[in-house]
Design a protein around this motif. Sequence first.
Motif, PDB file in Angstrom:
ATOM      1  N   SER A   1      27.840  39.845  31.364  1.00 41.00           N
ATOM      2  CA  SER A   1      27.118  38.686  30.848  1.00 41.00           C
ATOM      3  C   SER A   1      26.412  37.868  31.928  1.00 41.00           C
ATOM      4  O   SER A   1      25.341  37.327  31.684  1.00 41.00           O
ATOM      5  CB  SER A   1      28.061  37.781  30.062  1.00 41.00           C
ATOM      6  N   ASP A   2      26.992  37.778  33.123  1.00 37.36           N
ATOM      7  CA  ASP A   2      26.392  36.916  34.140  1.00 37.36           C
ATOM      8  C   ASP A   2      26.074  37.626  35.458  1.00 37.36           C
ATOM      9  O   ASP A   2      25.734  36.975  36.447  1.00 37.36           O
ATOM     10  CB  ASP A   2      27.283  35.707  34.406  1.00 37.36           C
ATOM     11  N   HIS A   3      26.173  38.954  35.497  1.00 36.57           N
ATOM     12  CA  HIS A   3      25.819  39.685  36.712  1.00 36.57           C
ATOM     13  C   HIS A   3      25.684  41.179  36.420  1.00 36.57           C
ATOM     14  O   HIS A   3      26.028  41.637  35.344  1.00 36.57           O
ATOM     15  CB  HIS A   3      26.836  39.435  37.830  1.00 36.57           C
TER      16      HIS A   3
ATOM     17  N   PHE B   1      29.582  31.280  36.547  1.00 36.96           N
ATOM     18  CA  PHE B   1      29.694  30.750  35.188  1.00 36.96           C
ATOM     19  C   PHE B   1      31.058  31.032  34.585  1.00 36.96           C
ATOM     20  O   PHE B   1      31.170  31.396  33.445  1.00 36.96           O
ATOM     21  CB  PHE B   1      28.592  31.350  34.306  1.00 36.96           C
TER      22      PHE B   1
END
Length: 126
Positions: free
Chosen positions: A26-28, A125
């Motif tokens: 989701s974030d990387h 995050f």
Amino acid sequence: MSTFFSYISGILNEKKHKSIAVNIISDHVHILFGMNPNISVSDTVRDIKRATSLLINSEHLCSSKFEWQDGYGAFSYSRSHLDNVYNYVLNQELHHQKKTFREEYLSFLEKFQIEYDERYLFEFFD
């Protein structure tokens, strides 16, 4: 999402790198590839970020304008570690049930004895 994996692999192949594994969280993103020694890591990351940003924004895959954060982390491994790193990349969802991206990234910096300033790390995050 598999189209996105193929897209990143295509960018790597176009640069004459050997795409081995891509996994998007989701974030990387984790990308494992065999380096073409004629193209730098920084140029490769720049080209991947540029092309994927254009794709995401032109296809409206996000509700707002998509932008990558500045910077990246790159770590090298010997051929003898390839199977372990390959499995690690493909099993990110399981790893992040035990350890956040921030914890994971900081452990890599420590493992590889890389000095860093907290002010210049990613925005995590978790």
